[in-house]
Scaffold this motif. Sequence first.
Motif, PDB file in Angstrom:
ATOM      1  N   ASP A 103       1.172  -0.483  -7.363  1.00 15.24           N
ATOM      2  CA  ASP A 103       1.823  -2.034  -6.743  1.00 15.24           C
ATOM      3  C   ASP A 103       3.050  -2.164  -5.665  1.00 15.24           C
ATOM      4  OD1 ASP A 103       3.741  -0.840  -8.407  1.00 15.24           O
ATOM      5  OD2 ASP A 103       4.391  -2.279  -9.228  1.00 15.24           O
ATOM      6  N   LEU A 104       2.718  -1.007  -4.973  1.00 19.18           N
ATOM      7  CA  LEU A 104       3.759  -0.760  -3.798  1.00 19.18           C
ATOM      8  C   LEU A 104       2.809  -1.381  -2.673  1.00 19.18           C
ATOM      9  CD1 LEU A 104       5.599   1.516  -2.455  1.00 19.18           C
ATOM     10  CD2 LEU A 104       3.838   2.643  -1.578  1.00 19.18           C
ATOM     11  N   ARG A 105       3.801  -2.079  -1.931  1.00 13.35           N
ATOM     12  CA  ARG A 105       3.076  -3.417  -0.994  1.00 13.35           C
ATOM     13  C   ARG A 105       3.605  -2.526   0.040  1.00 13.35           C
ATOM     14  NH1 ARG A 105       6.144  -7.888   0.014  1.00 13.35           N
ATOM     15  NH2 ARG A 105       7.978  -8.072  -1.005  1.00 13.35           N
ATOM     16  N   ILE A 106       2.499  -2.409   0.956  1.00 15.12           N
ATOM     17  CA  ILE A 106       2.600  -2.418   2.016  1.00 15.12           C
ATOM     18  C   ILE A 106       2.843  -3.687   3.381  1.00 15.12           C
ATOM     19  CG2 ILE A 106       1.933  -0.998   4.166  1.00 15.12           C
ATOM     20  CD1 ILE A 106       0.968   1.511   2.211  1.00 15.12           C
ATOM     21  N   THR A 107       3.484  -4.117   3.789  1.00 13.57           N
ATOM     22  CA  THR A 107       3.305  -4.908   5.000  1.00 13.57           C
ATOM     23  C   THR A 107       2.512  -3.876   6.738  1.00 13.57           C
ATOM     24  OG1 THR A 107       4.353  -6.652   4.093  1.00 13.57           O
ATOM     25  CG2 THR A 107       3.638  -7.015   6.407  1.00 13.57           C
ATOM     26  N   SER A 108       1.798  -4.396   7.283  1.00 12.12           N
ATOM     27  CA  SER A 108       1.970  -3.944   7.881  1.00 12.12           C
ATOM     28  C   SER A 108       0.635  -4.397   9.056  1.00 12.12           C
ATOM     29  CB  SER A 108       1.340  -2.214   8.287  1.00 12.12           C
ATOM     30  OG  SER A 108       0.964  -1.444   9.550  1.00 12.12           O
ATOM     31  N   ALA A 109       1.114  -4.539  10.090  1.00 11.02           N
ATOM     32  CA  ALA A 109      -0.323  -5.345  11.466  1.00 11.02           C
ATOM     33  C   ALA A 109      -1.714  -4.599  11.077  1.00 11.02           C
ATOM     34  CB  ALA A 109      -0.085  -5.822  12.558  1.00 11.02           C
ATOM     35  N   VAL A 110      -1.242  -3.086  11.262  1.00  5.12           N
ATOM     36  CA  VAL A 110      -2.205  -2.074  11.521  1.00  5.12           C
ATOM     37  C   VAL A 110      -2.124  -1.379  10.543  1.00  5.12           C
ATOM     38  CG1 VAL A 110      -4.544  -0.900  12.698  1.00  5.12           C
ATOM     39  CG2 VAL A 110      -3.308  -2.818  14.000  1.00  5.12           C
ATOM     40  N   MET A 111      -3.059  -1.328   9.261  1.00  6.64           N
ATOM     41  CA  MET A 111      -3.414  -0.522   7.842  1.00  6.64           C
ATOM     42  C   MET A 111      -3.286   1.168   8.429  1.00  6.64           C
ATOM     43  SD  MET A 111      -2.366   0.227   5.085  1.00  6.64           S
ATOM     44  CE  MET A 111      -2.001   1.400   3.859  1.00  6.64           C
ATOM     45  N   ASP A 112      -2.279   1.817   8.244  1.00  7.22           N
ATOM     46  CA  ASP A 112      -2.761   3.209   8.702  1.00  7.22           C
ATOM     47  C   ASP A 112      -3.081   3.704   6.792  1.00  7.22           C
ATOM     48  OD1 ASP A 112      -2.405   5.488   9.033  1.00  7.22           O
ATOM     49  OD2 ASP A 112      -1.369   5.464  11.178  1.00  7.22           O
ATOM     50  N   ALA A 113      -3.532   4.888   6.389  1.00  8.95           N
ATOM     51  CA  ALA A 113      -3.874   5.307   5.033  1.00  8.95           C
ATOM     52  C   ALA A 113      -2.811   6.448   5.179  1.00  8.95           C
ATOM     53  CB  ALA A 113      -5.200   5.050   4.986  1.00  8.95           C
ATOM     54  N   THR A 114      -2.945   6.455   5.766  1.00  9.92           N
ATOM     55  CA  THR A 114      -1.237   7.950   6.116  1.00  9.92           C
ATOM     56  C   THR A 114      -0.326   7.459   5.820  1.00  9.92           C
ATOM     57  OG1 THR A 114      -1.175   7.807   7.880  1.00  9.92           O
ATOM     58  CG2 THR A 114      -2.842   9.188   8.148  1.00  9.92           C
TER      59      THR A 114
END
Length: 435
Positions: free
Chosen positions: A4-15
């Motif tokens: 359930d870690l929430r990541i906000t990013s315009a371009v998702m970077d899997a790294t």
Amino acid sequence: MRSDLRITSAVMDATLLDLPWDEPLEQWTDADVVQLPKGISRHLVRFARLGGRVVAIKETTPEMATREYGMLRTLQRLEVPCVEPLAVIADRVDADGNPLAAALVTRHLRFSLPYRALYSSALKEPTAQRLVDALAGLLVRLHLVGFYWGDVSLSNTLFRRDAGAFAAYLVDAETGTLLRDGLSDGRREDDLEIARVNIAGELLDLAAGDRLDESIDPVQVAGSIVDQYRSLWHELHSDEVLPADERWRISARIERLNALGYDIGELAIRTGDGGTTVRIQPKVVDPGHHHRRLQSLTGIDAQENQARRLLNDLDEYVATQHDLRPYVGDEALAHEWLEQVFQPIVQSVPIELRGKLEPAEIFHEVLEHRWFLSEREQREVPLAEAAEQYIATQLAFRRDEAALLDLPLTMTMPIVTVQGLLDEEDDEGDWRDRV
């Protein structure tokens, strides 16, 4: 890693998922952390490796991280020099389920340094003055777009070399506010006073730690940001009344503004006093006149002063070639200069030295070195010869400004060591009494 870690990013970077977000930032190991010099911050900030690049990670509250992320993205759209926001990491918890602080992730600005890495007892007052002048220019650009900083300081700024000067970039925007109707004079003056007090404190802290040349008066240097800011602001906004028969001075005004890094959108000219005077009111668009011209002609992405210096060489090349081949257009000659002049110099730098400085800064310094050699030897030194000497006698001994990784603690050049910058705990001191 919790799902359930929430990541906000315009371009998702899997790294991003490869970093140990379930551990407090202060407990991250050398496997993830990069030791780079950094400024003083009220929050914990560390640098980490991410997919072959370096990012800065700041722990803060979810609300502050989200707000600053959005503010940095807005400033980027407005073409204000600032760090690039990558992501907000929220809903972090440790292995026992305890909540952890949210994190703001920004891209590390390559070839940039915090002000503390640029100071040592060997650096003189001109360096301090250039840093303050660069910060004044940044503050003007922020105010032009309606941004009230609220925490102007050297610590919240990164500096990149720009053809002998410095270009300033905003790092910390968490206290900033963007006002759509622009800033009042009171808000601008408030930012200026904050800048003056903070800079004085930062320089006095350096002086207390014997990190500042004795010839530098911290309070005087700090106060100079006010004069520099007002001079630039006046040049950008003041009306100018001229005799009608001296309209040639309009061009001189435009050249002064271009030299400051600004273009003119239009001029409001009206006659008065029986047609004997004209009033010039420049409507400034955005900075970067030389940067944009160089990029459009050659594709080179350079700082403003670097671009101006490179354009001087390019224009000289084009003028010379026009005399020999008047039928060849400027764009074709600019591409020819890129392939036959600029690129051979940059490519002559050994691979192991290419992290020392940006290509545009290297080319600028080669031009400066050629001028010095020509003056000393009273002959026209070829550019290739100047580049060879510059690489061997100067560039080889410069510190690596691409990353500043793994610097030894003892060096032949008079610089501040990275470990000292990271470990040092400065006492604030009672400097406010002097401001």
